[in-house]
Design a protein around this motif. Structure first.
Motif: not given
Length: 285
Positions: A58-60, A119-125, A165-166, A201-204
Motif C-alpha cells: 500500500r502507499p502511505a 494498461t499502466f498506473g504510476v505511484e509517485t511520492t 512503483k509502476l 503487477l507491481e514494479i519497483s
C-alpha cells in the motif's frame, strides 16, 4: 486444524525483537478491518518490547486503517519497500527508494510489446497517475488520468515527483502467467511482484523489496534476521518471509508463499497473526 496450518510451530531461534506483517490478506480481514483481537495482540507485543512493523504494498495514503496501531516508533514500510513512512506524522515519507523513470519507460515499452492490452498506473511520492483504461481500486480516488503510458513518466505529467512503483494490469492473462512473463522479460531491469488476486503487477526499482528495506530498518536497530517474525500471504511477501528468521504463511496464502515460509498459521479472517503473537507472548511469561 491440520498440521499445515498449525500456528504452534515453528519456534523462533532467538527471542523475537520485531514482528513484520503484511496488511491485506494477512493482518486485515477481507473487509479491510483490524479485529479487536489483533489490535490487542499488537499492543501487547509493543508493551513486551517487541517492535511491530507494517510492511505493505500500500502507499502511505492508504495506511489510515492501521496508523493508530503502531505505537513507539510509528514507522511502516510501504509500496513494497520503496518508502519508509512515519505514521505518527500522518504519513510523512522518511526514505524513498525510487524507480528511475528511464527504467520505468523501458518496462512500459517491453510489457506493451510482449503483452498487448496492458494498461499502466504510476505511484509517485506526489500521488497516483494512470491511463484512462487502467482499473482503479477505489472509485473515490481515481488519481490523475494521463492519456498514454509513456506520458505517465514525463515530468510534466507527474510533477517531477520520484516514482515509487509502476503498476501494470492485463485484462485477460492469468495473474501468475502475467507475473512469470514479466519476470522473464523485465526481471533484469526492475523488481517485479504481485499482491492482487487479479493480473496486476507491481514494479519497483532493481533490488527494492519488502525484504531489502526491512533488512535496512532492522540493521539500524541492531536487530538480526533471526530476531524477526514475519507474516504474509502473496508473492510480494516471499523475499521478506525467506529473510526473516521465523516466518508464517497465512492459511489463505498463495502457494509460492507457503513454500517460502518456515511455518503456517490460520487465515487472515481467523486472526492468524494474532494467534501467533499470543503464543509468542505466552512463551515469554
Amino acid at each position: 486444524m491440520t498440521p499445515a496450518t498449525d500456528p504452534r510451530g515453528p519456534s523462533p531461534a532467538l527471542p523475537p525483537r520485531l514482528i513484520a506483517t503484511d496488511l491485506d490478506g494477512t493482518l486485515l480481514h477481507d473487509d479491510k478491518t483490524v479485529s479487536e483481537r489483533t489490535v490487542a495482540a499488537l499492543a501487547a507485543a509493543e508493551d513486551a518490547g517487541i517492535e511491530v512493523f507494517f510492511v505493505t504494498g500500500r502507499p502511505a495514503r492508504w495506511m489510515g486503517v492501521v496508523s493508530g496501531h503502531v505505537h513507539g516508533h510509528g514507522l511502516a514500510i510501504c509500496a513494497n519497500g520503496a518508502a519508509v513512512v512515519d505514521l505518527h506524522s500522518g504519513g510523512t515519507l522518511l526514505t524513498v527508494h525510487p524507480l528511475e523513470r528511464a527504467t520505468a519507460l523501458g518496462v512500459v515499452r517491453t510489457l506493451s510489446r510482449i503483452a498487448p492490452g496492458t494498461t499502466f498506473g504510476v505511484e509517485t511520492t506526489g500521488g497516483f497517475h494512470h491511463e484512462p483504461a487502467y482499473p482503479t481500486l477505489y472509485a473515490d480516488e481515481p488519481g490523475t488520468i494521463v492519456a498514454a503510458a509513456e506520458k505517465l513518466l514525463h515530468d510534466e505529467a507527474v510533477g517531477g515527483a520520484p516514482v515509487m512503483k509502476l503498476l501494470a494490469q492485463h485484462p485477460e492473462l492469468a495473474p501468475d502467467t502475467f507475473h512469470a512473463l514479466a519476470r522473464e522479460h523485465i526481471g533484469g531491469l526492475a523488481s517485479v511482484t504481485r499482491s492482487s488476486a487479479g493480473a496486476l503487477l507491481e514494479i519497483s526499482g532493481p533490488g527494492v523489496s519488502k525484504a531489502s528495506t526491512l533488512a535496512r530498518c532492522c540493521a539500524e536497530r541492531g536487530i538480526s534476521a533471526a530476531e524477526v517474525v514475519a507474516f504474509g500471504d502473496m508473492p510480494n511477501d516471499v523475499e521478506m518471509l525467506r529473510w526473516a528468521g521465523t516466518s508464517y504463511a497465512m492459511g489463505n496464502a498463495h502457494p509460492e508463499v507457503i513454500a517460502a515460509a518456515s511455518g503456517r498459521t490460520v487465515a487472515n479472517n481467523e486472526d492468524g497473526v494474532a494467534v501467533v503473537i499470543e503464543r509468542i507472548l505466552r512463551k515469554r511469561t
